[in-house]
Each structure stands twice: as structure tokens, then as C-alpha cells.
Design an enzyme around this catalytic site. Structure first.
Site, PDB file in Angstrom:
ATOM      1  CE1 TYR A 137      46.873  45.325  36.059  1.00 45.98           C
ATOM      2  CE2 TYR A 137      48.136  43.419  35.313  1.00 45.98           C
ATOM      3  CZ  TYR A 137      47.112  43.958  36.074  1.00 45.98           C
ATOM      4  OH  TYR A 137      46.341  43.132  36.858  1.00 45.98           O
ATOM      5  NE  ARG A 144      46.543  46.107  42.259  1.00 46.81           N
ATOM      6  CZ  ARG A 144      45.700  45.611  41.364  1.00 46.81           C
ATOM      7  NH1 ARG A 144      44.442  46.034  41.329  1.00 46.81           N
ATOM      8  NH2 ARG A 144      46.102  44.734  40.472  1.00 46.81           N
ATOM      9  CE1 TYR A 197      45.891  35.044  37.530  1.00 47.93           C
ATOM     10  CE2 TYR A 197      46.511  37.260  36.888  1.00 47.93           C
ATOM     11  CZ  TYR A 197      45.577  36.247  36.935  1.00 47.93           C
ATOM     12  OH  TYR A 197      44.346  36.450  36.384  1.00 47.93           O
ATOM     13  NE  ARG A 210      40.495  35.275  39.342  1.00 46.89           N
ATOM     14  CZ  ARG A 210      41.307  35.745  38.412  1.00 46.89           C
ATOM     15  NH1 ARG A 210      40.935  36.743  37.633  1.00 46.89           N
ATOM     16  NH2 ARG A 210      42.494  35.236  38.244  1.00 46.89           N
ATOM     17  CD  GLU A 316      39.299  43.174  32.725  1.00 42.37           C
ATOM     18  OE1 GLU A 316      40.421  42.948  32.220  1.00 42.37           O
ATOM     19  OE2 GLU A 316      39.113  43.901  33.716  1.00 42.37           O
TER      20      GLU A 316
HETATM   21  C1  3EB Z   1      42.774  39.014  35.085  1.00 40.75           C
HETATM   22  O1  3EB Z   1      41.922  38.177  35.383  1.00 40.75           O
HETATM   23  C2  3EB Z   1      42.348  40.057  34.101  1.00 40.75           C
HETATM   24  O2  3EB Z   1      44.579  44.305  38.264  1.00 40.75           O
HETATM   25  O3  3EB Z   1      42.812  44.947  39.396  1.00 40.75           O
HETATM   26  C3  3EB Z   1      40.889  41.792  36.082  1.00 40.75           C
HETATM   27  C4  3EB Z   1      40.389  42.397  37.236  1.00 40.75           C
HETATM   28  C5  3EB Z   1      42.197  42.015  35.710  1.00 40.75           C
HETATM   29  C6  3EB Z   1      41.199  43.229  38.012  1.00 40.75           C
HETATM   30  C7  3EB Z   1      43.364  44.283  38.487  1.00 40.75           C
HETATM   31  C8  3EB Z   1      43.007  42.846  36.499  1.00 40.75           C
HETATM   32  C9  3EB Z   1      42.518  43.443  37.635  1.00 40.75           C
HETATM   33  O4  3EB Z   1      43.925  38.983  35.499  1.00 40.75           O
HETATM   34  C10 3EB Z   1      42.754  41.420  34.480  1.00 40.75           C
END
Ligand code: 3EB
Length: 328
Positions: A137, A144, A197, A210, A316
Site C-alpha cells: 500500500y 500515486r 498523514y 474525505r 471500512e
Molecule cells: C484512511 O482513512 C483509510 O488510499 O485511496 C481510505 C480511503 C483509505 C482511501 C486511499 C485509503 C484510501 O486512511 C484508508
């Protein structure tokens, strides 16, 4: 003309009408997308609750043109573009991901659909390690992120997205784009923006918002039990479910939308076209029970067994709020 765009879940091989922009088949095999009977089709190895497979169909009215280029398949009418691609299995993904997403961003530019508003990424062996010992990932996220920095900076803002495991090999992805500038990317005060992050989650942050509002429709990204940037309630499905659904409820609620300069205010009962991804088979009955309590009885829900991008996440959830299904 102002067309709208919508999705529905159908049987895996349902026949298509002439308003069909795309078809994603969740079944037993993953592979390169192709045009089947004029419709871009992406097949993903994903096990659903009924074990029968299903298709997600995207529709929008108006003459639709479909084609493929560089391994990408796409279809568009005057207003919306669907595009899908596939990155074959590899022991390192950064460069192939950068290339594939770079090609996709070039395509949206060339076809003049510059605003990507929703994207899905299905990643094989998502919690495995690449050749250098980096989690798959994180390897994917690095490629990406570079593609977004180099080839998408013009559009400012990243789309709502889902990044999730698949039981197939390689990375299948698809996205929707439009010509509008009337796309608003939405963050959630309960969660650190994913693109911010800290480095402990990988060399490059995940590239997504989001949620995205497009006119009267609100696309909710894959949402998990993360507060700030930290996973909470490791090992506890019920508590992870609560945090994930509270995150969505807050995201789509009036307070957050107002703070984001967006219109409207919704509740979990307005969420539709829901996908619930759960890590462990044994959790399915409990997850179905929780979902049936949380969501509207008429909401379309599919349950997909998948690994999730952090090894400590058990569930999720994603969905769509559209005004056609307003409040009770
Ligand atoms: C998160 O909130 C959970 O890498 O495209 C959620 C939605 C998550 C999209 C992405 C990853 C992705 O980090 C994981």
C-alpha cells in the site's frame, strides 16, 4: 443539458442500456479492463456476501462514446468521464503506479474532463511487502502521490477515494471526472487530511479527500476507525464500526459541510450505494447486523471481504448521498 450521474448494483452479467457509462464486476477474477458491448468493464476479484458476484453500473444520459488508449478504457458523454486501468502484479509498484496515473491524468486533460471527483483503487496483497520490504500500500501511495504532484497539480485538490485490498493480483483502478469546476473536496475535522498523514505511515501520504460534493451528490470516501491520523480500537470490531460511522455522520452533517463551505446536511440514513469492506470472514454476520441498524432499510449495501490499507483496521465503509434519496 445537465445530466446527472448515478450508480446501482445489479447481477454480475446484467445487460446494459444505452445510458451505461461503465460496469465494474466484483467477482472471481481481476484483470485489465476492456470494452464489452461498448461498455468499459473492469473485473475485480472481490468476494461479496452472497458469493454470487455483482456489478456496479454507472449511468448518465446522453450520447456516450467509449474507447481505449494506453491500457486505459474510458467512456464519456458531454459531462462525465469514466476511466479504468490496471497495473499488473509486481514486486514494486511506485513507478508503474506513477506511470498509469500519469497517463490517466493526461487523458482527462486531453479529453477536457479536468476534475476527477471520485476514484477507487483495488490493491492486491495490500498489506504484503514489496521487494524492498516496503508495504505494498505504501509503495502504491508513493507512485500515486508523485503522479498527483507532477501531472494533476493544475486541478488543485484530490478526489474522494477508496484504497482497499482485493483477492486478485495487481492494482485495478477506476475514476469519474467532469468538466465542472463545481466540485468541492471535503475534509473532516475529526480526521487529519490523508494527504497530511505523517511519514510514519509511509514515505508519501495517501492522495485523497474525505469526500467530494458534486452539485447535489456527496461522495463519501472509504472511511475507517481513524481519529486524527491514528487507528483507534485495534482488535475491536464494534468500536471500529462506531468510529467509522461517526466519522461519516460528522463528514456529511450540517456542521462539517458548513465549515467546509458546502451546502446541505445529512445523516447516515441518507447514505446509499454503500460498500462495507470487512477483513475477517467471521465478522460478516456482525457487520451486516450493524449496517442494517445504521443505514436506511432501502439503502443498497454490498459487503466485501478485503484486506484494508492498515493491518490494524477491521472495517471500512464508503457510500453516496444523493438528493434523490433525501431525508425521511
Ligand atoms: C484512511 O482513512 C483509510 O488510499 O485511496 C481510505 C480511503 C483509505 C482511501 C486511499 C485509503 C484510501 O486512511 C484508508
Amino acid at each position: 443539458m445537465i445530466a446527472s450521474i448515478a450508480s446501482r448494483f445489479t447481477g454480475p452479467e446484467a445487460t446494459c442500456g444505452d445510458d451505461v457509462l461503465a460496469r465494474i464486476v466484483f467477482g472471481d477474477a481481476s484483470g485489465r479492463p476492456s470494452i464489452e458491448n461498448g461498455v468499459p468493464t473492469l473485473r475485480l476479484a472481490m468476494c461479496d456476501d452472497a458469493h454470487e458476484g455483482f456489478a456496479e453500473i454507472w449511468t448518465s444520459a446522453g450520447p456516450i462514446h467509449s474507447a481505449s488508449i494506453n491500457g486505459l478504457v474510458f467512456a464519456h458523454n458531454d459531462e462525465f468521464l469514466f476511466c479504468a486501468g490496471f497495473i499488473p502484479a509486481s514486486d514494486r509498484y511506485t513507478e508503474a503506479t506513477r506511470q498509469a496515473y500519469g497517463d490517466a491524468f493526461a487523458l482527462v486533460g486531453a479529453l477536457n474532463f479536468p476534475k476527477i471527483f471520485r476514484m477507487w483503487n483495488f490493491i492486491g496483497h495490500i498489506n504484503g511487502e514489496n521487494r524492498e520490504g516496503l508495504e505494498v500500500y505504501r509503495d502504491f501511495c508513493r507512485g500515486r502521490a508523485v503522479a498527483f504532484e507532477q501531472d494533476y497539480a493544475h486541478a488543485s485538490g484530490m478526489p474522494a477515494a477508496t484504497g482497499i485490498g482485493t483477492s486478485g493480483d495487481g492494482v485495478g483502478f477506476y475514476f469519474l471526472a467532469c468538466r465542472d469546476s463545481a466540485v468541492r473536496h471535503i475534509e473532516n475535522a475529526r480526521q487529519t487530511p490523508a494527504y497530511e498523514y505523517p511519514q510514519r505511515y509511509g514515505p508519501k501520504s495517501p492522495s485523497f479527500a474525505r469526500g467530494t460534493q458534486l452539485r447535489d451528490t456527496l461522495f463519501v470516501s472509504g472511511t475507517a476507525s481513524i481519529l486524527g491520523h491514528e487507528t483507534v480500537h485495534e482488535g475491536d470490531l464494534d468500536k471500529q464500526w462506531s468510529v467509522a460511522t461517526d466519522n461519516i455522520a460528522y463528514l456529511i452533517g450540517v456542521e462539517n459541510l458548513q465549515a467546509q463551505g458546502a451546502r446541505g446536511g445529512h445523516t447516515l440514513r441518507d447514505l446509499d450505494q454503500i460498500k462495507v469492506y470487512y477483513r475477517h470472514s467471521a465478522d460478516l454476520p456482525r457487520v451486516m447486523k450493524l449496517a442494517q441498524t445504521a443505514f436506511h432499510p432501502d439503502a443498497s449495501i454490498r459487503y466485501l471481504k478485503a484486506d484494508i490499507c492498515r493491518a490494524d483496521l477491521l472495517v471500512e465503509i464508503e457510500g453516496i448521498v444523493s438528493h434523490r434519496h433525501g431525508s425521511d
